[in-house]
Design an enzyme around this catalytic site. Structure first.
Site, short mmCIF file in Angstrom:
data_model
loop_
_atom_site.label_atom_id
_atom_site.label_comp_id
_atom_site.label_asym_id
_atom_site.label_seq_id
_atom_site.Cartn_x
_atom_site.Cartn_y
_atom_site.Cartn_z
CE LYS A 80 28.83 124.10 63.06
NZ LYS A 80 29.17 125.49 62.75
CG ASP B 32 28.42 129.79 64.48
OD1 ASP B 32 29.27 129.72 65.40
OD2 ASP B 32 28.29 128.91 63.61
#
Ligand code: ATR
Length: 278
Positions: free
Chosen positions: A65, A101
């Site tokens: 990420k 998220d």
């Protein structure tokens, strides 16, 4: 045919193909979404050649990420706040990166507890990693005046507080129960609670009766934290909703259709989690 993928190292555990595959079938889209194991040293090359590989974009999971964030041409506000990206797509010849998220967590919280209010008290966060940053960013955007971060390694909580400014305060791990009693929302962002990863040891005695307790862990679906909160008649928010909702913006970017998180999709994931127990 439009194509997308999820990359990670390892990747076998990813449930994203289940989610996107369901939507592709549901909307009758001629597309594919596969999981692909990509070694850390190959991530940058992989992401730079999305177009050549015929991919509209991809999801990125652990441990890629941060690399994805670093090499993107454009980054959304959540990716910048978290310094990590989980959703990438090509647009106008550029590689765009988002961290969905924050969206996933806040959308599901609003869905399960529509009457939670940013001004009802402080928000308590357990953990200070990437997931904590995504959630803290969401609460700050929602207008919460005080976010208390409790972390086993206090220095990481302090770094997080420093990065987000004066509304975020760092606390020692051992005051996580006492320091959360007046909270309107408590969120576990640590891996503790994940099957076999230890207990958080929260004591809910004396908690604000309106407190909402959320966990980002979804295996098991009802974690020890959520079971404890339920036993004290507190409202709970499981981690599966965040997983489902974080997938929405990526699907829309790659396949051109905003998908719905339906009870049927959720049931599919619940069956998978309960079947595999891992
Ligand atoms: P992620 O990006 O998924 O949030 P991470 O950056 O590795 O993952 O962060 C993991 C978080 O879970 C950290 O806050 C970690 O605490 P430390 O900073 O002290 O390492 C926390 N964590 C992991 N296992 C834990 C446990 N058993 N008890 C308490 N906290 C735990």
């Amino acid at each position: 045919m439009k194509r997308a993928a999820v990359i990670g190292w390892p990747i076998e555990h990813s449930r994203s193909p289940l989610i996107h595959g369901y939507w592709l079938r549901q909307y009758g889209i001629d597309g594919s979404y596969i999981k692909q194991a990509v070694r850390p040293e190959e991530v940058a090359g992989f992401l730079r050649s999305l177009e050549a590989q015929g991919l509209a974009g991809c999801n990125v999971t652990v441990p890629h990420k941060e690399t994805a964030y670093a090499i993107a041409d454009e980054r959304d506000a959540s990716a910048r706040a978290v310094q990590a990206a989980n959703t990438l797509w090509l647009e106008g010849g550029k590689l765009h990166a988002a961290n969905t998220d924050t969206y996933g967590f806040m959308t599901y919280l609003d869905h399960v507890v529509p009457d939670w209010k940013a001004h009802d008290g402080p928000v308590a966060i357990l953990g200070a990693g990437g997931a904590a940053r995504a959630v803290v960013h969401g609460f700050l955007e929602a207008g919460v005046e005080e976010v208390r971060v409790f972390n086993r390694t206090r220095s990481r909580a302090e770094q997080l507080a420093e990065a987000f400014g004066p509304r975020v305060k760092a606390f020692d791990w051992n005051v996580r129960s006492d320091g959360s009693r007046e909270a309107c929302v408590l969120v576990n962002t640590t891996a503790a609670g994940l099957k076999g990863a230890g207990s958080l040891g929260m004591d809910f005695a004396g908690f604000n009766a309106d407190c909402v307790v959320a966990d980002i862990v979804y295996v098991p679906l009802e974690t020890e934290l959520l079971a404890g909160a339920k036993a004290h008649d507190l409202r709970i928010v499981d981690g599966l909703g965040m997983l489902l909702h974080q997938a929405v913006p990526g699907f829309e970017k790659w396949f051109g259709q905003r998908p719905q998180v339906t009870p049927e999709l959720r049931a599919l994931l619940v069956a998978d989690i309960e079947g595999q127990k891992c």
